[in-house]
Design a protein around this motif. Structure first.
Motif, mmCIF file in Angstrom:
data_model
loop_
_atom_site.group_PDB
_atom_site.id
_atom_site.type_symbol
_atom_site.label_atom_id
_atom_site.label_comp_id
_atom_site.label_asym_id
_atom_site.label_seq_id
_atom_site.Cartn_x
_atom_site.Cartn_y
_atom_site.Cartn_z
ATOM 1 N N ASP A 99 0.971 9.078 8.529
ATOM 2 C CA ASP A 99 1.455 7.937 7.924
ATOM 3 C C ASP A 99 1.216 7.902 6.423
ATOM 4 N N VAL A 100 2.321 7.978 5.391
ATOM 5 C CA VAL A 100 2.399 7.927 4.107
ATOM 6 C C VAL A 100 3.081 6.933 3.318
ATOM 7 N N GLY A 101 3.067 5.901 4.142
ATOM 8 C CA GLY A 101 3.619 4.895 3.547
ATOM 9 C C GLY A 101 2.796 3.951 2.381
ATOM 10 N N ALA A 102 1.483 4.312 2.387
ATOM 11 C CA ALA A 102 0.949 3.820 1.279
ATOM 12 C C ALA A 102 0.961 4.444 0.025
ATOM 13 N N PHE A 103 1.485 5.702 0.234
ATOM 14 C CA PHE A 103 2.053 6.499 -1.255
ATOM 15 C C PHE A 103 3.501 6.330 -1.789
ATOM 16 N N THR A 104 4.224 5.961 -0.361
ATOM 17 C CA THR A 104 5.804 5.937 -0.592
ATOM 18 C C THR A 104 6.211 4.197 -1.104
ATOM 19 N N GLU A 105 5.487 3.519 -0.571
ATOM 20 C CA GLU A 105 6.053 1.950 -0.726
ATOM 21 C C GLU A 105 6.189 1.608 -2.120
ATOM 22 N N THR A 155 -11.863 -9.701 -3.198
ATOM 23 C CA THR A 155 -11.909 -9.169 -1.543
ATOM 24 C C THR A 155 -12.263 -7.676 -1.782
ATOM 25 N N PHE A 156 -11.759 -7.002 -2.814
ATOM 26 C CA PHE A 156 -11.767 -5.405 -2.806
ATOM 27 C C PHE A 156 -13.576 -5.192 -2.928
ATOM 28 N N GLU A 157 -14.232 -5.701 -3.786
ATOM 29 C CA GLU A 157 -15.394 -5.498 -3.996
ATOM 30 C C GLU A 157 -16.282 -6.069 -2.803
ATOM 31 N N LYS A 158 -15.911 -7.104 -2.076
ATOM 32 C CA LYS A 158 -16.496 -7.415 -0.968
ATOM 33 C C LYS A 158 -16.401 -6.402 0.130
ATOM 34 N N ALA A 159 -15.120 -5.709 0.228
ATOM 35 C CA ALA A 159 -15.035 -4.841 1.192
ATOM 36 C C ALA A 159 -15.688 -3.578 0.767
ATOM 37 N N VAL A 160 -15.796 -3.245 -0.230
ATOM 38 C CA VAL A 160 -16.591 -1.902 -0.450
ATOM 39 C C VAL A 160 -18.250 -2.164 -0.458
ATOM 40 N N ASP A 200 -11.224 10.442 11.487
ATOM 41 C CA ASP A 200 -10.136 9.801 11.758
ATOM 42 C C ASP A 200 -9.674 8.740 10.342
ATOM 43 N N ILE A 201 -9.043 9.461 9.663
ATOM 44 C CA ILE A 201 -8.931 8.971 8.059
ATOM 45 C C ILE A 201 -7.512 8.156 8.223
ATOM 46 N N GLY A 202 -7.686 6.864 7.640
ATOM 47 C CA GLY A 202 -6.487 6.105 7.325
ATOM 48 C C GLY A 202 -6.171 5.958 5.764
ATOM 49 N N THR A 203 -5.056 5.038 5.260
ATOM 50 C CA THR A 203 -4.817 4.972 4.154
ATOM 51 C C THR A 203 -4.066 3.650 3.888
ATOM 52 N N ALA A 204 -4.681 3.032 2.614
ATOM 53 C CA ALA A 204 -4.346 1.825 2.337
ATOM 54 C C ALA A 204 -3.752 1.665 0.957
ATOM 55 N N VAL A 205 -2.949 0.748 0.740
ATOM 56 C CA VAL A 205 -2.266 0.502 -0.666
ATOM 57 C C VAL A 205 -3.245 0.193 -1.535
ATOM 58 N N THR A 206 -3.237 0.201 -3.068
ATOM 59 C CA THR A 206 -4.138 -0.154 -3.677
ATOM 60 C C THR A 206 -4.055 -1.631 -3.986
ATOM 61 N N PRO A 207 -5.433 -2.311 -4.285
ATOM 62 C CA PRO A 207 -5.538 -3.707 -4.385
ATOM 63 C C PRO A 207 -4.802 -4.232 -5.407
ATOM 64 N N ALA A 208 -4.420 -5.712 -5.151
ATOM 65 C CA ALA A 208 -3.627 -6.522 -5.996
ATOM 66 C C ALA A 208 -4.477 -6.871 -7.209
ATOM 67 N N ALA A 217 -7.042 -2.497 9.546
ATOM 68 C CA ALA A 217 -6.231 -1.768 8.543
ATOM 69 C C ALA A 217 -5.340 -3.042 7.732
ATOM 70 N N GLY A 218 -4.989 -4.013 8.220
ATOM 71 C CA GLY A 218 -4.327 -5.213 8.003
ATOM 72 C C GLY A 218 -5.329 -5.584 6.539
ATOM 73 N N GLN A 219 -6.559 -5.805 6.701
ATOM 74 C CA GLN A 219 -7.274 -6.476 5.541
ATOM 75 C C GLN A 219 -7.543 -5.250 4.569
ATOM 76 N N LEU A 220 -7.400 -4.378 4.919
ATOM 77 C CA LEU A 220 -7.603 -2.997 3.600
ATOM 78 C C LEU A 220 -6.192 -3.036 3.157
ATOM 79 N N ASN A 221 -5.213 -3.394 3.530
ATOM 80 C CA ASN A 221 -3.868 -3.271 2.990
ATOM 81 C C ASN A 221 -3.772 -4.596 2.317
ATOM 82 N N ASP A 222 -4.435 -5.442 2.343
ATOM 83 C CA ASP A 222 -4.213 -6.809 1.730
ATOM 84 C C ASP A 222 -5.440 -7.202 0.751
ATOM 85 N N LEU A 223 -5.972 -6.282 0.092
ATOM 86 C CA LEU A 223 -7.202 -6.506 -0.693
ATOM 87 C C LEU A 223 -6.614 -6.847 -2.264
ATOM 88 N N SER A 224 -7.408 -7.628 -3.042
ATOM 89 C CA SER A 224 -7.317 -7.931 -4.376
ATOM 90 C C SER A 224 -8.617 -7.979 -5.101
#
Length: 448
Positions: free
Chosen positions: A386-392, A176-181, A308-316, A161-168
């Motif tokens: 957890d809705v942090g990815a939307f509210t942050e 790193t976003f394309e690498k993850a995808v 089991d669905i998680g959410t992550a913020v959009t990539p930088a 989750a940490g990696q998916l929330n720290d993509l660029s």
């Protein structure tokens, strides 16, 4: 009647409907003490029924009649009602439609209702002012976009989750976003997208689902990338006079984004269907590991059985910022409302913190007032979501930026030109340079 006929004729032409004969009585078939209210989201109806009950107790003699219609039927029937003179007193308005409705003078100004921009999340109130400076919508709710992902598939790919929330990302190599995808993508032989021998023509699980071409706004498709690259839709924040689809920045981002499908990492255009196979359906079926989608879909993703669905913020992006569209709906009163006085009282109540806290307590949507948003967050947390990815991004945190849906005249014409243009790029591999001509056509229309 002559002025009204000019308006409905223009509305019919602008929105592609034939003009029905005659002008029926507004609000036909309803009591003079009834306020008619239309919305399109069935999930939200119970919350607004609760608001209506409270409103009726505070305003004896007034009754709110709520009608819920599906998204496509909603706009077709609403437009037809304006033409026939059977429009509701109040309806849920979308910023995509607002410019057209305001220009055609089918909305009632709401300046006397005491609605203040400062009472709502930043930007939501100002978006509903027309070119004339008058208010035509009372802020209702808001949404942002984030990355929904299948936690099990992410774990199998070794992504936390940490990696998916720290993509660029960047348009040159995807970052790193394309690498993850790519790593989330798996072909029929079990090879991942970044492994030797990967067969892009035999993909079992795509790293990223598709929501189609994105038309002219790309809300849940490419908008997070174009915005984080520093691009803006028009020359002004609101009521722009020139679109910028001819920007080299925009075109390079779009080429990279749709190139993910060409590489086999994103579901192809042929997999998308706006009715039966949207991005969330692809994730639910196990055909995609992740999808960009809006906050209005939180409950849908959470309800997928066995997932089991998680959410992550959009990539930088290249700008150094993480970007998301922040769209906001509003409630509007129709110019020819049969019960205009009651309609204005109902809209004022809908815009109040009292009603918005009630709506927020249902955990279905983020209401526009800070109090309503807080109630929604608490309701989601109570459900274990957890809705942090939307509210942050809305909390004005450093490193995030939000932007609005483009607000201009001739929105229907922009859609009519951009919809096939973006489909052609995605589905047929057409060159993004063709957007130069499309952009010129759009700006020619705006110059009228």
């Amino acid at each position: 009647m002559r002025t009204r006929m000019r308006t409905v004729t223009a509305l019919a032409g602008a929105l592609g409907l034939s003009l029905v004969s005659g002008c029926a009585q507004e609000g036909a078939g309803t009591s003079a003490n009834t306020v008619t209210y239309w919305l399109w989201d069935a999930n939200q109806q119970p919350a607004y029924e609760a608001c209506a009950k409270d409103f009726e107790q505070q305003h004896p003699g007034l009754t709110v009649k709520i009608t819920q219609l599906g998204w496509d039927d909603y706009w077709t029937k609403l437009t037809a009602s304006f033409i026939a003179g059977t429009e509701p007193d109040v309806f849920t308005d979308h910023i995509q439609k607002f410019g057209q409705f305001a220009d055609l003078e089918v909305l009632e100004p709401l300046d006397d209702l005491g609605i203040e921009d400062a009472d709502y999340q930043p930007g939501l109130g100002a978006n509903w002012r027309g070119r004339d400076g008058r208010r035509y919508g009372a802020p209702k709710d808001w949404d942002t976009v984030a990355l929904f992902y299948n936690r099990e598939l992410a774990r199998e790919a070794g992504l936390t989750a940490g990696q998916l929330n720290d993509l660029s990302w960047n348009p040159e190599d995807g970052g790193t976003f394309e690498k993850a995808v790519a790593h989330l993508t798996v072909d029929g032989e079990g090879r991942r997208g970044d492994e030797p021998g990967f067969d892009k023509n035999d993909v079992k699980v795509y790293g990223l689902a598709t929501n189609g071409g994105g038309d002219g706004d790309g809300q849940t498709q490419w908008s997070t990338f174009t915005a984080s690259a520093g691009w803006t839709y028009t020359d002004r924040e609101r009521w722009g006079t020139k679109y910028r689809y001819d920007s080299k920045t925009f075109q390079s981002v779009v080429a990279w984004y749709f190139g993910l499908a060409e590489k086999g990492y994103m579901a192809p255009f042929s997999d998308y269907n706006s009715q039966s196979n949207q991005a969330n359906t692809q994730v639910a079926a196990g055909k995609a590991a992740a999808a960009f989608d809006g906050a209005w879909m939180i409950s849908s993703y959470d309800g997928f059985k066995g997932l089991d669905i998680g959410t992550a913020v959009t990539p930088a992006g290249p700008s150094g910022k993480r970007a998301t569209m922040m769209n906001g709906l509003a409630d509007s009163v129709t110019r020819n409302a049969r019960n205009k006085a009651g309609a204005e009282k109902w809209v004022a109540y809908l815009a109040s913190d009292e009603c918005q806290r009630t709506v927020g307590s249902y955990g279905i949507v983020f209401p526009a007032t800070p109090g309503g948003t807080k109630a929604a967050v608490a309701a989601y947390e109570k459900k274990g979501i957890d809705v942090g990815a939307f509210t942050e991004p809305v909390a004005d945190k450093e490193g995030f930026t939000t932007f609005s849906y483009p607000i201009t005249d001739y929105a229907a014409d922009v859609y009519a030109l951009m919809h096939p243009a973006m489909q052609d790029i995605f589905a047929n591999g057409a060159s993004v340079s063709g957007l130069d001509r499309t952009n010129s056509q759009i700006n020619l229309i705006l110059d009228q």
